[in-house]
Design an enzyme around this catalytic site. Structure first.
Site, PDB file in Angstrom:
ATOM      1  N   ALA A   1       3.446   8.381  -0.698  1.00 49.05           N
ATOM      2  CA  ALA A   1       1.605   7.764   0.166  1.00 49.05           C
ATOM      3  C   ALA A   1       1.813   7.052   1.743  1.00 49.05           C
ATOM      4  CB  ALA A   1       0.886   7.318  -0.772  1.00 49.05           C
TER       5      ALA A   1
ATOM      6  N   ARG B   1      -5.727  -4.989  11.514  1.00 53.89           N
ATOM      7  CA  ARG B   1      -5.112  -4.534  13.332  1.00 53.89           C
ATOM      8  C   ARG B   1      -4.790  -5.088  13.970  1.00 53.89           C
ATOM      9  NH1 ARG B   1      -7.914   0.725  10.951  1.00 53.89           N
ATOM     10  NH2 ARG B   1      -5.643   1.631   9.564  1.00 53.89           N
TER      11      ARG B   1
ATOM     12  N   GLU C   1       0.205   0.075   9.714  1.00 53.20           N
ATOM     13  CA  GLU C   1      -0.991  -0.943   9.973  1.00 53.20           C
ATOM     14  C   GLU C   1      -1.902   0.832  10.469  1.00 53.20           C
ATOM     15  OE1 GLU C   1      -0.395  -3.638   8.748  1.00 53.20           O
ATOM     16  OE2 GLU C   1      -2.689  -4.725   8.148  1.00 53.20           O
TER      17      GLU C   1
ATOM     18  N   SER D   1       0.307   7.314   4.819  1.00 48.23           N
ATOM     19  CA  SER D   1      -1.054   7.349   6.398  1.00 48.23           C
ATOM     20  C   SER D   1      -2.365   7.592   5.584  1.00 48.23           C
ATOM     21  CB  SER D   1      -0.942   8.788   7.649  1.00 48.23           C
ATOM     22  OG  SER D   1       0.133   8.634   8.212  1.00 48.23           O
TER      23      SER D   1
ATOM     24  N   ARG E   1      17.175 -11.823  40.844  1.00 48.68           N
ATOM     25  CA  ARG E   1      18.080 -10.724  40.804  1.00 48.68           C
ATOM     26  C   ARG E   1      17.859 -10.636  42.746  1.00 48.68           C
ATOM     27  NH1 ARG E   1      23.325  -8.222  39.901  1.00 48.68           N
ATOM     28  NH2 ARG E   1      23.014  -6.021  40.128  1.00 48.68           N
TER      29      ARG E   1
ATOM     30  N   LEU F   1       0.988  -0.819   0.062  1.00 54.83           N
ATOM     31  CA  LEU F   1       0.046   0.151   0.127  1.00 54.83           C
ATOM     32  C   LEU F   1       0.977   0.660  -0.202  1.00 54.83           C
ATOM     33  CD1 LEU F   1      -2.225  -1.197   2.758  1.00 54.83           C
ATOM     34  CD2 LEU F   1      -1.972  -2.369   0.513  1.00 54.83           C
ATOM     35  N   THR F   2       2.100   1.385   0.914  1.00 55.61           N
ATOM     36  CA  THR F   2       2.508   2.382   1.471  1.00 55.61           C
ATOM     37  C   THR F   2       3.251   2.924   0.541  1.00 55.61           C
ATOM     38  OG1 THR F   2       2.596   1.978   3.745  1.00 55.61           O
ATOM     39  CG2 THR F   2       4.733   4.088   2.387  1.00 55.61           C
TER      40      THR F   2
HETATM   41  C1  LIG Z   1       8.718  -1.823   9.610  1.00 59.29           C
HETATM   42  C2  LIG Z   1       7.973  -1.939   8.344  1.00 59.29           C
HETATM   43  C3  LIG Z   1       6.985  -2.485   7.682  1.00 59.29           C
HETATM   44  C4  LIG Z   1       6.077  -1.809   7.367  1.00 59.29           C
HETATM   45  N1  LIG Z   1       5.475  -2.283   6.456  1.00 59.29           N
HETATM   46  C5  LIG Z   1       4.430  -2.681   5.301  1.00 59.29           C
HETATM   47  C6  LIG Z   1       3.657  -3.359   4.762  1.00 59.29           C
HETATM   48  O1  LIG Z   1       4.121  -4.162   4.453  1.00 59.29           O
HETATM   49  N2  LIG Z   1       2.659  -2.952   3.520  1.00 59.29           N
HETATM   50  C7  LIG Z   1       3.117  -1.450   3.257  1.00 59.29           C
HETATM   51  O2  LIG Z   1       1.841  -0.914   2.195  1.00 59.29           O
HETATM   52  N3  LIG Z   1       3.091  -1.028   4.810  1.00 59.29           N
HETATM   53  C8  LIG Z   1       4.129  -0.957   5.395  1.00 59.29           C
HETATM   54  N4  LIG Z   1       4.837  -0.008   5.556  1.00 59.29           N
HETATM   55  C9  LIG Z   1       4.656   1.413   5.925  1.00 59.29           C
HETATM   56  C10 LIG Z   1       3.554   2.261   6.801  1.00 59.29           C
HETATM   57  O3  LIG Z   1       2.755   1.527   7.073  1.00 59.29           O
HETATM   58  C11 LIG Z   1       4.033   3.695   7.539  1.00 59.29           C
HETATM   59  O4  LIG Z   1       5.364   3.413   7.464  1.00 59.29           O
HETATM   60  C12 LIG Z   1       2.506   3.892   8.248  1.00 59.29           C
HETATM   61  O5  LIG Z   1       1.959   3.435   7.607  1.00 59.29           O
HETATM   62  C13 LIG Z   1       2.651   5.262   7.980  1.00 59.29           C
HETATM   63  O6  LIG Z   1       2.948   5.912   7.087  1.00 59.29           O
HETATM   64  P1  LIG Z   1       4.696   7.104   6.471  1.00 59.29           P
HETATM   65  O7  LIG Z   1       5.559   6.419   7.077  1.00 59.29           O
HETATM   66  O8  LIG Z   1       4.829   7.978   5.726  1.00 59.29           O
HETATM   67  O9  LIG Z   1       4.505   8.182   7.461  1.00 59.29           O
HETATM   68  P2  LIG Z   1       3.904   9.920   7.260  1.00 59.29           P
HETATM   69  O10 LIG Z   1       1.701   9.342   6.982  1.00 59.29           O
HETATM   70  O11 LIG Z   1       4.198  10.559   6.871  1.00 59.29           O
HETATM   71  O12 LIG Z   1       3.289  10.146   9.190  1.00 59.29           O
HETATM   72  C14 LIG Z   1       4.348  11.250   9.971  1.00 59.29           C
HETATM   73  C15 LIG Z   1       3.376  11.053  11.406  1.00 59.29           C
HETATM   74  O13 LIG Z   1       2.250  11.965  10.990  1.00 59.29           O
HETATM   75  C16 LIG Z   1       1.337  11.763  11.531  1.00 59.29           C
HETATM   76  N5  LIG Z   1       0.279  12.086  10.978  1.00 59.29           N
HETATM   77  C17 LIG Z   1       0.175  11.659   9.178  1.00 59.29           C
HETATM   78  N6  LIG Z   1      -1.560  11.868   9.292  1.00 59.29           N
HETATM   79  C18 LIG Z   1      -1.567  13.111   9.542  1.00 59.29           C
HETATM   80  C19 LIG Z   1      -3.012  13.442  10.597  1.00 59.29           C
HETATM   81  N7  LIG Z   1      -3.862  13.193   9.485  1.00 59.29           N
HETATM   82  N8  LIG Z   1      -3.007  13.550  11.682  1.00 59.29           N
HETATM   83  C20 LIG Z   1      -1.943  13.442  13.054  1.00 59.29           C
HETATM   84  N9  LIG Z   1      -1.216  12.716  12.348  1.00 59.29           N
HETATM   85  C21 LIG Z   1      -0.792  12.558  10.941  1.00 59.29           C
HETATM   86  C22 LIG Z   1       1.685  10.168  11.644  1.00 59.29           C
HETATM   87  O14 LIG Z   1       0.939   9.270  12.262  1.00 59.29           O
HETATM   88  C23 LIG Z   1       3.292   9.786  12.044  1.00 59.29           C
HETATM   89  O15 LIG Z   1       3.351  10.550  12.989  1.00 59.29           O
HETATM   90  C24 LIG Z   1       6.070  -0.581   6.865  1.00 59.29           C
HETATM   91  C25 LIG Z   1       6.323   0.361   7.857  1.00 59.29           C
HETATM   92  C26 LIG Z   1       7.687  -0.180   8.155  1.00 59.29           C
HETATM   93  C27 LIG Z   1       8.879   0.866   9.210  1.00 59.29           C
END
Ligand SMILES: Cc1cc2nc3c(=O)[nH]c(=O)nc-3n(C[C@H](O)[C@H](O)[C@H](O)COP(=O)(O)OP(=O)(O)OC[C@H]3O[C@@H](n4cnc5c(N)ncnc54)[C@H](O)[C@@H]3O)c2cc1C
Length: 376
Positions: free
Chosen positions: A126, A235, A356, A128, A260, A121-122
């Protein structure tokens, strides 16, 4: 409430996890390598296909059993639990929306543990905001041509099959099943992570990768909805993973503080230590109770399932972070040393607050449901 059957199943998984997964967890983390020994144990114990129906080679277990298995495996090694649950995520839309031909092509391989899967997805821009993705799928003769980049994909490049969400129109998306060896598919380097270090994570680049029509999941304009429909279950599984690592840290902390001695007595006799352990135990028990309640609602298709799954993911992961951090504190200086498991557990726990849907996103979803309940 779990049944006797579920309690018995938990015992079986705990035995596999204790005897065959836990002994390798530290090395898998230290060497940042795929948990090969643990995966072999999972396959031999017939756990790889827990989430898949029997006619496709799985065991057709209910969501509660999947949650119990993930919790028990994460209690021993969170990396291993991730490989397993991501295999299920990679195949879930195929099960719910795919044709029989597509299901028969992919699912038996994954259910038997011979093939791995992931979901994509990510993207770099793109996270969140999943709907903002820019990977495109364009109709060509006999299939669809995919171009774009997927980021942080769990199980990549180990997995064989990837469910890719791609844009098929201005406001429509499809899910396309890409094979690792398809022309036009390439993988980025293994991400060097804070925790979950044995779990493969890499970018996937699609450069004019043509996916045949048989590998389109359902209607190629409805993919976003298909993915959203699966998030309750996924989730719950991430919540279970968080719960498992918290339980593992609590168990380790109880054992350590019992053994301990300082000031001539067991650490477990000090009131401040007992207070911390009591709080940790409450966090674990309350997280499990909410998760099991959410699982019940998801399994019955209850309208509150979406918000409750978000609540469970939020509570389990926030509590996992708190419990694992307290466990490090209870180990004193030894908690900070890599010879003991709790520092790994604390590093592993952090990601459960992020993926997630980050916990800020979960709070947005929960608040939306709360206000909707009063018509606001
Ligand atoms: C180890 C690992 C495994 C993963 N596995 C997968 C996978 O298998 N498949 C897949 O598709 N993705 C995967 N991901 C991606 C993961 O789901 C995303 O990293 C996550 O959804 C956050 O997106 P971002 O990193 O782009 O952060 P961003 O969306 O850029 O967010 C950055 C910060 O801003 C905050 N934020 C964003 N929008 C808002 C809002 N509207 N209101 C308040 N706060 C906000 C977030 O909570 C966060 O704190 C993985 C990530 C990691 C690190």
């Amino acid at each position: 409430m779990t049944s006797d059957v579920h309690a018995e199943f938990r015992k079986i998984v705990r035995q596999v996890a204790t005897e065959r997964i836990a002994p390798h967890a530290a090395a898998v983390d230290e060497e940042e390598r795929f948990p090969a020994e643990a995966w072999e144990a999972i396959v031999e114990a017939d756990l790889a296909g827990l989430a898949h129906p029997e006619h496709l080679g799985g065991s057709g277990a209910d969501l509660l059993s999947q949650v119990i298995a993930v919790e028990e495996i994460a209690r021993a090694c969170m990396t291993t639990s991730h490989v397993l649950l991501v295999n299920w995520a990679g195949t879930c839309t195929i099960l719910s929306e795919g044709t029989t031909e597509l299901q028969e092509l992919v699912v038996p391989q994954v259910a038997s543990g011979q093939a791995g899967a992931g979901w994509c997805l990510t993207e770099p821009t793109a996270g969140s905001d999943v709907a903002g993705l820019t990977t495109t799928a364009t109709k060509v003769d006999g299939g669809w041509s995919l171009t774009g980049q997927k980021r942080f994909i769990s199980n990549a490049p180990w997995g064989d099959w990837y469910a890719v969400l791609a844009r098929t129109g201005e406001s429509s998306h499809g899910v396309f099943v890409v094979h690792r060896d398809d022309p036009g598919v390439s993988f980025g380097p293994h991400e060097r992570k804070m925790g979950l270090r044995g779990s493969p994570t890499a970018d996937i680049t699609l450069d004019g990768c043509v996916v045949p029509d048989v590998r389109v999941v359902g209607d190629p304009t409805q993919g976003y909805g298909y993915i959203m429909a699966e998030l309750n279950g996924s989730r719950a599984l991430i919540a279970a993973q968080a719960l498992g690592v918290a339980q593992g840290a609590l168990d380790a902390a109880v054992a350590y503080t019992t053994e301990r001695t300082q000031f001539g007595q067991s650490l477990s006799r000090f009131q401040m230590i007992r207070g911390m352990v009591a709080d940790m135990a409450v966090r674990v028990a309350s997280a499990r109770a909410l998760l099991h309640e959410a699982v019940g609602l998801i399994e019955s298709g209850h309208p509150d399932a979406r918000a409750k799954a978000s609540m469970a993911k939020l509570l389990c992961s926030d509590n996992a972070m708190s419990v694992t951090t307290d466990a490090v504190q209870l180990f004193g200086g030894y908690g900070y040393i890599r010879d003991y498991p709790v520092e790994r557990m604390m590093r592993d726990a952090k990601i459960t607050q992020i993926y997630e849907g980050t916990n800020q996103i979960q709070r947005l979803l929960i608040a939306k449901a709360v206000y909707a309940g009063v018509g606001a």
